[in-house]
Write an enzyme that holds these catalytic residues in place. Sequence first.
Site, mmCIF file in Angstrom:
data_model
loop_
_atom_site.group_PDB
_atom_site.id
_atom_site.type_symbol
_atom_site.label_atom_id
_atom_site.label_comp_id
_atom_site.label_asym_id
_atom_site.label_seq_id
_atom_site.Cartn_x
_atom_site.Cartn_y
_atom_site.Cartn_z
ATOM 1 N N ASP A 140 36.305 0.080 -53.304
ATOM 2 C CA ASP A 140 36.093 -0.916 -54.306
ATOM 3 C C ASP A 140 36.460 -2.101 -54.043
ATOM 4 O OD1 ASP A 140 35.385 1.281 -56.266
ATOM 5 O OD2 ASP A 140 37.316 2.104 -56.023
ATOM 6 N N ASP A 174 41.042 -5.118 -50.469
ATOM 7 C CA ASP A 174 41.073 -6.220 -51.532
ATOM 8 C C ASP A 174 42.512 -6.349 -52.086
ATOM 9 O OD1 ASP A 174 40.210 -3.827 -53.232
ATOM 10 O OD2 ASP A 174 40.755 -5.042 -54.713
ATOM 11 N N ASP A 208 38.422 -0.361 -47.087
ATOM 12 C CA ASP A 208 38.337 0.166 -48.595
ATOM 13 C C ASP A 208 37.021 0.171 -49.355
ATOM 14 O OD1 ASP A 208 39.513 1.133 -50.914
ATOM 15 O OD2 ASP A 208 40.024 -1.110 -51.743
#
Length: 557
Positions: free
Chosen positions: A112, A395, A110
């Site tokens: 961010d 995250d 990912d």
Amino acid sequence: MAGAGLWAAARRWLLCGGHGGPRAASSAPSCPGCGPPGPGAPCPGTPRSAPSPAPAGSADLGAHLWARYQDMRKLVHDLLPPEVCSLLNPAAIYANNEISLRDVEVYGFDYDYTLAQYADALHPEIFNAARDILIEHYKYPEGIRKYDYNPSFAIRGLHYDIQKSLLMKIDAFHYVQLGTAYRGLQPVPDEEVIDLYGGTQHIPLYQMSGFYGKGPSIKQFMDIFSLPEMALLSCVVDYFLGHSLEFDQAHLYKDVTDAIRDVHVKGLMYQWIERDMEKYILRGDETFAVLSRLVAHGKQLFLITNSPFSFVDKGMRHMVGPDWRQLFDVVIVQADKPSFFTDRRKPFRKLDEKGSLHWDRITRLEKGTIYRQGNLFDFLRLTEWRGPRVLYFGDHLYSDLADLMLRHGWRTGAIIPELEREIRIINTEQYMHSLTWQQALTGLLERMQTYQDAESQQVLAAWMKERQELRYITKALFNAQFGSIFRTFHNPTYFSRRLVRFSDLYMASLSCLLNYRVDFTFYPRRTPLQHEAPLWMDQLCTGCMKTPFLGDMAHIR
């Protein structure tokens, strides 16, 4: 070595009966935790032929219990030399499931909070912008503008009961941790919480059963961007309650959620980061080191993010350099996760440097090309990257990892930035002593509950009160309102339960990979089940295993 010394000291204490030398066969005193046992309850370290007689009077029993208490305090102090702290490494990778990096051929990421780690300075910006949107566009009272972002208020993984306006922490068994329920900025008394849920702390499964943390009336805040959302939600509720204004809980929740969404949709957050990447992006050089190292060892890399290409491109140029796309075999932006993993209908579209979409059909995913949207099923068909040879990092436990592990068999790695701070707290002498004494005191309470006389019951009540105070002290070391994101006192949090279920590995940042060889095998620690026979700390401190009171239970057949 400190850990080995601790266990060695405990073992010596067990063999010596809590004293300095070998225990004689005729020795009357038992270990501090066992004391005079209940009927037929032998201490494992004491010969069965020599049980300790109980003191005669009630006052003698009380004195006996306090003597055991003092012995225990001394034992805990002796078991924890100063060097026992700082045993955990905040830069380590922790394994929920055995995984060998030797078997991993493809690494996915990912963007961010995975490739790009953001500074906490971003949160007040999001809070302030969403607060102003509420006032200016949703016509909320001007008085809300007086609230500022409080970074110490909320933690990730909390649940919000929309109809009750309750922000709370829930454990792995769906129980609210008492003392962690807030309406607005004010704590809700435990009695009121229990009354609100029909005389129990338990939240029914059907209210929390949404796969992505969204039940019909309760939402779980799982990503790091939700910290300013929780803070703003609590501030708005606080204002309405403080001014005795009637409001619809569902409307308020939706308005706040939409205001936070607008900050992202309108590109405000992207603008702030792009204007000052040095301020907002952390560990960019370490991200570059991780990616370069993997490529140098022949690994294939791909990126799947919900962020737009222009934003990702500027961030990656800042961290990696202008040729960052040469490190990745596939780059997918605006993927619309988590539906990217479940919806087969959205095709991939090619994106040029200016952000314009092409109309040609995608029959292969080419290195150096940018793709938008698409779906995982086409991704798997075009790349043939399947199963455990793929390791994906993200995250968000739901949006990034859940589907990949449960439906597609990929290996997954969770990025948990809070882990670094929590480990530093765990490594403090205050935490170590508080937790160890708490466990020892719990062991004492468990063993000594057979004493039913009035004097002993007063002693046990005093211990119970001290134990409760210790639990709140330990909780406040992490966060005054909600404690650790991983524990609700003795139980794991609901967040922890999901973390274990949806991730093979977890770590504070992607840079933790630099501490391990690319063929390293991670082995999870064997966590004893309750019916197994480990040497728990409270058992070591009480000098006995958790053996049932055999004499009292002899009639149960």
